[in-house]
Design an enzyme around this catalytic site. Structure first.
Site, short mmCIF file in Angstrom:
data_model
loop_
_atom_site.label_atom_id
_atom_site.label_comp_id
_atom_site.label_asym_id
_atom_site.label_seq_id
_atom_site.Cartn_x
_atom_site.Cartn_y
_atom_site.Cartn_z
N TYR A 134 0.85 -1.19 0.00
CA TYR A 134 0.00 0.00 0.00
C TYR A 134 0.89 1.24 0.00
CZ TYR A 134 -3.06 3.73 1.70
OH TYR A 134 -3.75 4.90 1.82
N GLU B 280 -4.26 7.15 -3.30
CA GLU B 280 -3.69 5.91 -2.77
C GLU B 280 -3.71 4.83 -3.83
OE1 GLU B 280 -5.92 4.65 0.70
OE2 GLU B 280 -7.57 3.93 -0.50
#
Lengths: 384, 291
Positions: free
Chosen positions: A101, A189
């Site tokens: 991530y 993101e």
């Protein structure tokens, strides 16, 4: 403004960040054709701007164009968290070694952007941070320095990469930051950021939330923003009103966001159910008030309208004029409970009382009256 | 006294020649605020309500002693106006403007911190020390001098509550709007710290709302510092839906962050009295102050 996955990936592509081969489609036919052009297996992904799409059944896998067709039939027209699925992204499904991530977001408490990197990806970052905080690193960024290459390397090292992998991640992280800043993103993101079995890094999914207040710098998004609004929200936006649909029957008009929220709370406390949030803002003109009242008069869900205006600088005669204009131009009558305090108060009250609309001094009295009007039994609302 | 502003503070108005700037300059002057100059690029050499207007902050600073600036400049240019004030040594900058992109705000606040200046707002009604000075747009007739400090994220709701305190015979030391945007300069904690040291403030009202976690952080601070003055809070937005922006850019519940419930629970745990509705605040304060 939330971009959907394919829009976010288009942005990433422009910044040189690798994404899977994919095609956006809006019909079953197109889905089949797209699959024929791509290499199996496929990921078929509903394009709605909500998180948790996968869990809600919005992401499915297929091994042949025929299977893609069947899935497309199922997904198109489906609703995910209340939003209709109008388009799909058909992608080549990659063989993955590891999911990571990486994101940049605004931290209110730190009053700046923070970089978030996680050794694990694919699920909500909040969930990972709660379950395994040791796998997540955050770093405050100085907006005047930006994300420096050494910041990016810290994240790559934290993810336990070295050598060429470290350098390619450094590149990707910096590109994500640049894309985020260029697009005025409150959040950008990549989750998951996948390491493929052949050692490449690919953005499997991406989210970008653009700051609504910065849309004036992004004309191409501004049009789309209006398309995404509900009909009521669009009408309100035209008149510079802040509007949100709620599920009750008592229409609410106030000035100021905090006062509007507090009025909604007090309506609940007195046993009523608000139909909307509508903030006319400071120093509202008669035109803006009229537009607000008109919206609620025309909304069949709204049985009674509660107007709570605390005018410091708002002129009450102008508020009254706006109310009267709306009543006259629509010809619709609904019970009104009005609280009006501010400059030229007497004049405003007189104008309204001529039409049989009484005006009260306090917010709570107006709420009590309005809740009673909805109930229609002649009794005021009670504090619970 | 009160905090941050008093009758000795000299103020410039940036964007003084606009509709809002002119109107509020007049009201601030009437209240007794010492407005020494205005700035609007291209309008240097003119006057607004007897206040000299300059093209640049540098010129205003050259001619006058300046402690604070209030900004009415439109959103696309507001951040640059704030930086102009900061770089010219102005130590208190009140940003009234709403809808400034958060990226711009972040840069302004970061710079202000580095040079030790104070940003109030953006998207704030400003600050008032009743009877002495206001740098803001609040309707000043509803305030009375007294011993209760007030910190709020919203404008009109703070007027509602100030008016109700005044009606109940409770005056205010200083009332400050920290702003309705997601990122603001002064936080609840920053202001609580100042109120603690202010001999004229005996109790404090916190007016919060959904979105972010500044209220939760304030609750942690109150516990950690064993905060000595009585506190009452009202949190707006107990019944608003998640993922929807409620008027203020900062008023949005995202996932598990920012709900009214979380704020109320945190503040309760810190011993803060919670008002169910705005009119309860005066009642709770009377009980606390008497004690």
């Amino acid at each position: 403004m939330k971009l959907v996955e394919y829009e976010a990936k288009d942005v990433l592509k422009r910044y040189g960040i690798p994404v899977p081969q994919g095609i956006v489609v809006t019909s079953v036919e197109e889905a089949y054709k797209a699959a024929c052009k791509l290499k199996p297996p496929f990921a078929v992904k509903a394009q709605v701007p909500v998180s948790g799409r996968g869990k809600a059944g919005g992401i499915l896998f297929a091994y042949s164009p025929d299977e893609v067709k069947v899935i497309a039939e199922k997904l198109l027209g489906m609703h995910i968290k209340g939003l209709p699925v109008k388009s799909l992204l058909i992608e080549e499904k990659l063989s993955i070694k590891k999911e990571l991530y990486f994101g940049i977001t605004v931290s209110r408490v730190d009053q700046t952007y923070i970089m978030i990197a996680s050794q694990e990806g694919g699920v909500d970052i909040e969930e990972i941070a709660e379950r395994s905080p040791e796998k997540v690193m955050t770093l405050r960024l100085d907006p005047w320095l930006g994300l420096q290459p050494y910041h990016a390397r810290l994240a790559a090292r934290f993810m336990r990469y070295s050598g060429d992998a470290l350098l390619s991640l450094e590149n990707i992280f910096q590109s994500i930051y640049r894309a985020g800043m260029d697009y005025d993103a409150e959040l950008i993101e990549v989750n998951p950021l996948a390491e493929t079995i052949d050692g490449n890094f690919v953005a499997l999914d991406a989210r970008i939330v653009v700051d609504d207040n910065a849309l004036f710098r992004h004309k191409e998004l501004q049009e789309k923003y209006f398309e995404l609004l509900s009909p009521h929200e669009r009408e309100a936006a035209k008149h510079d009103l802040a509007y949100v649909d709620l599920d009750g029957d008592l229409g609410i008009i106030c000035n100021g966001a905090g006062l509007t929220m507090a009025t909604i709370d007090v309506v609940h406390l007195f046993g009523g159910r608000p139909a909307n949030f509508l903030d006319v803002g400071g120093g509202a003109s008669p035109e803006r008030i009229a537009a607000a009242v008109k919206m609620l008069l025309l909304n069949p869900k709204v049985k009674v309208i509660l107007i709570n205006i605390l005018g410091g600088i708002t002129r009450c005669d102008e508020v009254a004029k706006g109310i009267l204009d709306a009543l006259r131009s629509t010809g619709i009558k609904k019970p009104l409970a009005v609280r009006l305090v501010g400059t030229n108060e007497e004049q405003g009250r007189r104008m309204l009382s001529e039409l049989g609309i009484s005006v009260v001094d306090s917010m709570e009295d107006a709420v009590r009256q309005a809740v009673g009007m909805v109930r229609g039994d002649g009794r005021d609302g009670d504090y619970r | 006294m009160g905090i941050i502003v008093n009758r000795d503070v000299s103020v410039i108005v940036q964007g003084i020649t606009g509709r809002q700037g002119q109107f509020h300059t007049k009201l601030m002057l009437e209240y007794g605020t010492k407005i020494v100059a205005g700035v609007t690029p291209g309008k240097g050499g003119t006057e607004v309500h007897g206040v000299p207007v300059y093209d640049t902050v540098a010129e205003a600073i050259h001619e006058h002693k300046v402690d604070a600036s209030i900004i009415f400049v439109p959103a696309p240019f507001a951040a640059s106006a704030a930086l102009e004030a900061l770089e010219n040594g102005v130590k208190i900058v009140v940003i009234i403007t709403e809808h400034i992109p958060v990226k711009d705000t972040i840069k302004v606040i970061s710079y202000a911190k580095r040079i030790g200046a104070m940003i109030i707002g953006p998207n704030t009604p400003g600050i008032i020390t009743p009877g002495e000075c206001k740098i803001g747009i609040m309707p000043h007739h509803i305030y009375e001098p007294g011993n209760v400090g007030m910190i709020s994220r919203s404008g009109t709701l703070s007027y509602e509550i100030a008016a109700s305190l005044t009606r109940s015979g409770i005056g205010q030391s200083t009332c400050i709007g920290i702003g309705g945007d997601p990122v603001v300069g002064m936080s609840f904690v920053d202001v609580l710290r100042l109120f603690r040291e202010d001999p004229r403030t005996d109790a404090i009202v916190i007016i919060g709302e959904v979105g972010g976690n500044l209220e939760e952080v304030a609750a942690e601070y109150i516990i950690k510092e064993n905060y000595s003055k009585p506190l009452v809070a009202f949190i707006a937005g107990r019944y608003v839906p998640p993922e929807k922006r409620m008027g203020h850019a900062g008023a949005i519940v995202m996932g598990r962050t920012g709900s009214a419930e979380s704020k109320i629970n945190a503040l309760k745990k810190a011993g803060v009295e919670i008002a169910q509705k705005p009119s309860d605040i005066a009642v709770l304060l009377k009980r606390l102050i008497r004690r």
